[in-house]
Motif scaffolding. Structure first.
Motif, PDB file in Angstrom:
ATOM      1  N   VAL A 143       9.099   4.390  -0.174  1.00 32.83           N
ATOM      2  CA  VAL A 143      10.481   3.919  -0.103  1.00 32.83           C
ATOM      3  C   VAL A 143      11.316   4.895  -0.907  1.00 32.83           C
ATOM      4  CG1 VAL A 143      12.085   2.030  -0.612  1.00 32.83           C
ATOM      5  CG2 VAL A 143       9.740   1.514   0.080  1.00 32.83           C
ATOM      6  N   ASN A 144      12.003   5.736  -0.194  1.00 40.64           N
ATOM      7  CA  ASN A 144      12.869   6.715  -0.827  1.00 40.64           C
ATOM      8  C   ASN A 144      12.159   7.481  -1.947  1.00 40.64           C
ATOM      9  OD1 ASN A 144      15.291   7.980  -0.837  1.00 40.64           O
ATOM     10  ND2 ASN A 144      16.181   6.648  -2.400  1.00 40.64           N
ATOM     11  N   GLY A 145      11.002   7.963  -1.642  1.00 34.30           N
ATOM     12  CA  GLY A 145      10.271   8.786  -2.608  1.00 34.30           C
ATOM     13  C   GLY A 145       9.332   8.005  -3.505  1.00 34.30           C
ATOM     14  N   GLN A 146       9.541   6.691  -3.622  1.00 34.29           N
ATOM     15  CA  GLN A 146       8.616   5.865  -4.418  1.00 34.29           C
ATOM     16  C   GLN A 146       7.343   5.685  -3.591  1.00 34.29           C
ATOM     17  OE1 GLN A 146       9.383   4.811  -7.452  1.00 34.29           O
ATOM     18  NE2 GLN A 146       7.753   3.357  -7.896  1.00 34.29           N
ATOM     19  N   ARG A 147       6.194   5.905  -4.213  1.00 31.03           N
ATOM     20  CA  ARG A 147       4.937   5.872  -3.451  1.00 31.03           C
ATOM     21  C   ARG A 147       4.052   4.738  -3.951  1.00 31.03           C
ATOM     22  NH1 ARG A 147       4.133  11.174  -1.183  1.00 31.03           N
ATOM     23  NH2 ARG A 147       1.938  11.356  -1.725  1.00 31.03           N
ATOM     24  N   LEU A 148       3.861   3.773  -3.063  1.00 29.05           N
ATOM     25  CA  LEU A 148       3.114   2.564  -3.420  1.00 29.05           C
ATOM     26  C   LEU A 148       1.848   2.457  -2.596  1.00 29.05           C
ATOM     27  CD1 LEU A 148       5.360  -0.616  -3.281  1.00 29.05           C
ATOM     28  CD2 LEU A 148       4.387   0.485  -5.290  1.00 29.05           C
ATOM     29  N   LEU A 149       0.830   1.881  -3.195  1.00 21.88           N
ATOM     30  CA  LEU A 149      -0.363   1.566  -2.417  1.00 21.88           C
ATOM     31  C   LEU A 149      -0.553   0.052  -2.478  1.00 21.88           C
ATOM     32  CD1 LEU A 149      -2.667   3.030  -0.883  1.00 21.88           C
ATOM     33  CD2 LEU A 149      -4.029   2.819  -2.963  1.00 21.88           C
ATOM     34  N   LEU A 152       0.688   8.706  -6.702  1.00 22.11           N
ATOM     35  CA  LEU A 152       1.085   7.318  -6.445  1.00 22.11           C
ATOM     36  C   LEU A 152       1.788   6.742  -7.666  1.00 22.11           C
ATOM     37  CD1 LEU A 152      -2.262   6.038  -4.867  1.00 22.11           C
ATOM     38  CD2 LEU A 152      -0.098   6.325  -3.644  1.00 22.11           C
ATOM     39  N   ASP A 153       2.835   5.948  -7.430  1.00 18.49           N
ATOM     40  CA  ASP A 153       3.564   5.348  -8.561  1.00 18.49           C
ATOM     41  C   ASP A 153       2.934   4.040  -9.016  1.00 18.49           C
ATOM     42  OD1 ASP A 153       5.874   7.187  -8.924  1.00 18.49           O
ATOM     43  OD2 ASP A 153       6.123   6.724  -6.797  1.00 18.49           O
ATOM     44  N   ALA A 154       2.419   3.247  -8.076  1.00 14.40           N
ATOM     45  CA  ALA A 154       1.850   1.946  -8.455  1.00 14.40           C
ATOM     46  C   ALA A 154       0.944   1.444  -7.335  1.00 14.40           C
ATOM     47  CB  ALA A 154       2.956   0.927  -8.701  1.00 14.40           C
ATOM     48  N   VAL A 155       0.070   0.526  -7.713  1.00 13.92           N
ATOM     49  CA  VAL A 155      -0.750  -0.182  -6.730  1.00 13.92           C
ATOM     50  C   VAL A 155      -0.401  -1.666  -6.853  1.00 13.92           C
ATOM     51  CG1 VAL A 155      -3.114  -0.766  -5.992  1.00 13.92           C
ATOM     52  CG2 VAL A 155      -2.641   1.498  -6.949  1.00 13.92           C
ATOM     53  N   VAL A 156      -0.269  -2.337  -5.727  1.00 17.00           N
ATOM     54  CA  VAL A 156      -0.034  -3.786  -5.739  1.00 17.00           C
ATOM     55  C   VAL A 156      -1.178  -4.435  -4.968  1.00 17.00           C
ATOM     56  CG1 VAL A 156       1.589  -5.657  -5.220  1.00 17.00           C
ATOM     57  CG2 VAL A 156       2.476  -3.367  -5.701  1.00 17.00           C
ATOM     58  N   LEU A 157      -1.871  -5.373  -5.619  1.00 13.97           N
ATOM     59  CA  LEU A 157      -3.057  -5.973  -4.996  1.00 13.97           C
ATOM     60  C   LEU A 157      -2.758  -7.361  -4.444  1.00 13.97           C
ATOM     61  CD1 LEU A 157      -5.687  -5.130  -7.782  1.00 13.97           C
ATOM     62  CD2 LEU A 157      -5.241  -3.852  -5.674  1.00 13.97           C
ATOM     63  N   THR A 158      -3.419  -7.703  -3.336  1.00 17.26           N
ATOM     64  CA  THR A 158      -3.290  -9.061  -2.802  1.00 17.26           C
ATOM     65  C   THR A 158      -4.305  -9.996  -3.464  1.00 17.26           C
ATOM     66  OG1 THR A 158      -4.807  -8.592  -0.959  1.00 17.26           O
ATOM     67  CG2 THR A 158      -2.425  -8.326  -0.544  1.00 17.26           C
ATOM     68  N   HIS A 159      -5.552  -9.552  -3.562  1.00 22.20           N
ATOM     69  CA  HIS A 159      -6.567 -10.407  -4.199  1.00 22.20           C
ATOM     70  C   HIS A 159      -7.763  -9.566  -4.608  1.00 22.20           C
ATOM     71  CE1 HIS A 159      -7.950 -10.296  -0.040  1.00 22.20           C
ATOM     72  NE2 HIS A 159      -9.118 -10.778  -0.403  1.00 22.20           N
TER      73      HIS A 159
END
Ligand SMILES: [Zn+2]
Length: 469
Positions: free
Chosen positions: A29-35, A62-69
């Motif tokens: 998203v506009n250069g922000q890199r998420l996994l 990568l800037d951050a990782v967001v986990l579901t479970h």
């Protein structure tokens, strides 16, 4: 500052694309890199090989990782990601953080042990066989975890935030509502994660949503309906029949989720006098520790569980034996009288269950009950499909035990339940991406969805890339 640059939002599928495992979605998203999720590929050799390939983007970019479970097919690549340079935050729910403190080191331990066995028995094509990561490397991940509670928006940048919703799949499981702002205004990119089923014991039901501009929907059971069986009656009959034959019931179950559900039902049947009180061994140190997390995370309990907790945690009382040490586990081989053994891993990818099957699969008095999804090519799939002989730790083992499957204990919504969940949307999303499923299931679900919703339904392939506009 006036922003002249068009905001670019993209998604690329690094896994769980035409496969159930290896959940990893790369969002820019506009250069922000998420996994979103960082799972391990499991099952077929060709898929597992991907765990060894270089990560599609440099992990340190990568800037951050967001986990579901916490399940390993959603988190099990994290140690490798950190090993290869990722240093950002890893967001997850508090219970997921608890569970990861068990699951990731255990995954490292299994990697090391499998490499050890492969070297000892020389059944690997690689010499020496190496672990993907070690237990010690897996522990490095834990300091990156940043718990985020349900329904509390977490801002990542000015134009990007996310929020967790209950997914009803396992303890701590969440769906992710990602908000971003582009030239057209505020948009929602929604990740179902693994979507659970309503009216299941222990944890809260999955929430529903009314709006998403783009939706990633799991499709594990696309085109399939779980057996419409009464789980209690089925388990009751299976236990009784196995007892009459003088055998034992062996239940491979993932340490987190299925194991606790099985214990809950067995305990309930005993309490109701529908099955005799016979020893139930939970033989997985991780499942044992997860039991206490299930008991302790009061916020996640559904109504019935909260009521029961007033007396005692139903998962650690009665005839339930929580088996910790290797010695205790080995001693179970000597238990000749009927018993129930619940052990991990659920798809026989490793763990103590392999030792129990090695010693009990060839006895026709025993029953092996599969209660979870068996990926293509896995040992579990071979046995559940009727293979007469299998290889365990390099040794040939004849399959003479009765093999039973109980999908109704699944922690995943089936086709009808997925359609019903999608039915809560007030407007069709622009695109629905089907993920976490094998192609056949996805095609079936796509056809069904097209009957009920006008969204474009996409089945992305590995590494496919889309611009979200
Ligand atoms: Zn899962």
């Amino acid at each position: 500052m006036i922003r002249t640059k068009e905001i670019m939002v993209g998604i690329q599928f690094f896994g769980a694309a035409q496969s159930v495992t290896g959940s990893r979605f790369f969002i820019t998203v506009n250069g922000q890199r998420l996994l979103i999720d960082c799972g391990l590929f499991q099952g077929r050799r060709k898929l597992k090989q991907r765990n060894w390939e270089p990560f599609p983007v440099p992990p340190d970019s990568l800037d951050a990782v967001v986990l579901t479970h916490a399940h390993i097919d959603h988190t099990g690549y994290l140690p490798r990601l950190v090993k290869e340079g990722f240093r950002g935050p890893i967001y997850c729910t508090p219970a997921t953080a608890d569970l990861l403190s068990l699951l990731l080191p255990d995954s490292g331990h299994l990697q090391e042990r499998d490499a050890f066995y492969a070297n000892k028995k020389k059944y690997s094509r690689h010499d020496p066989a190496l672990p993907l990561y070690t237990e010690q490397e897996a522990r490095q991940v834990l300091k990156h975890l940043q718990p985020v509670i349900y329904h509390e928006p977490k801002a990542l940048t000015e134009e990007l935030d996310f929020e967790y919703l209950h997914a009803g799949h396992i303890l701590g499981s969440a769906m992710i509502r990602l908000h971003y702002t582009d030239s057209g205004g505020r948009k929602i990119l929604f990740f179902s994660g693994d979507l659970g089923r309503s009216a299941q014991p222990l944890i809260k039901d999955p929430e529903t949503i009314e709006k998403a501009d783009y939706l990633l929907l799991e499709s594990t059971y696309g085109g399939r309906t779980h057996q419409q069986v009464d789980v209690r009656a089925y388990l009751e009959e299976l236990v009784q029949q196995t007892l009459e034959a003088g055998g034992s019931l062996i239940i491979p179950a993932f340490a987190v989720g299925r194991s606790q559900r099985v214990l809950y039902f067995l305990r309930e049947l005993e309490e109701a006098g529908r099955i005799p009180v016979l020893p139930v061994y939970l033989d997985s140190p991780m499942a044992v520790r997860a039991v206490s997390m299930y008991c302790d995370n009061l916020d996640e309990h559904d109504f019935e569980m909260s009521q029961l907790m007033a007396k005692a945690c139903p998962l650690e009382s009665g005839s339930i034996h929580l088996v910790q040490s290797v010695e205790e586990s080995k001693a179970l081989n000597e238990v000749k009288s009927p018993c129930v053994i619940v052990s991990a891993s659920g798809n026989l990818a490793g763990g103590r269950i392999l030792h129990h099957l090695k010693s009990r699969l060839s006895d026709s008095r025993n029953t092996v009950l599969f209660v979870g999804y068996q990926p293509q090519g896995s040992l579990g799939r071979l046995i559940s499909e009727g293979r007469k002989e299998v290889k365990i730790h390099g040794a040939r083992v004849p399959v003479r035990a009765r093999i039973a499957t109980l999908d109704a204990l699944s922690a995943h919504a089936d086709s009808g339940e997925l359609l019903e969940w999608v039915g809560h949307l007030k407007e069709p999303p622009r695109k629905i991406f089907l993920v976490h499923g094998e192609l056949e299931s996805q095609q079936a679900l796509k056809a069904q969805l097209e009957q009920v919703i006008s969204s474009e339904i996409v089945i992305p392939d590995f590494l496919d890339e889309f611009q979200l506009e």
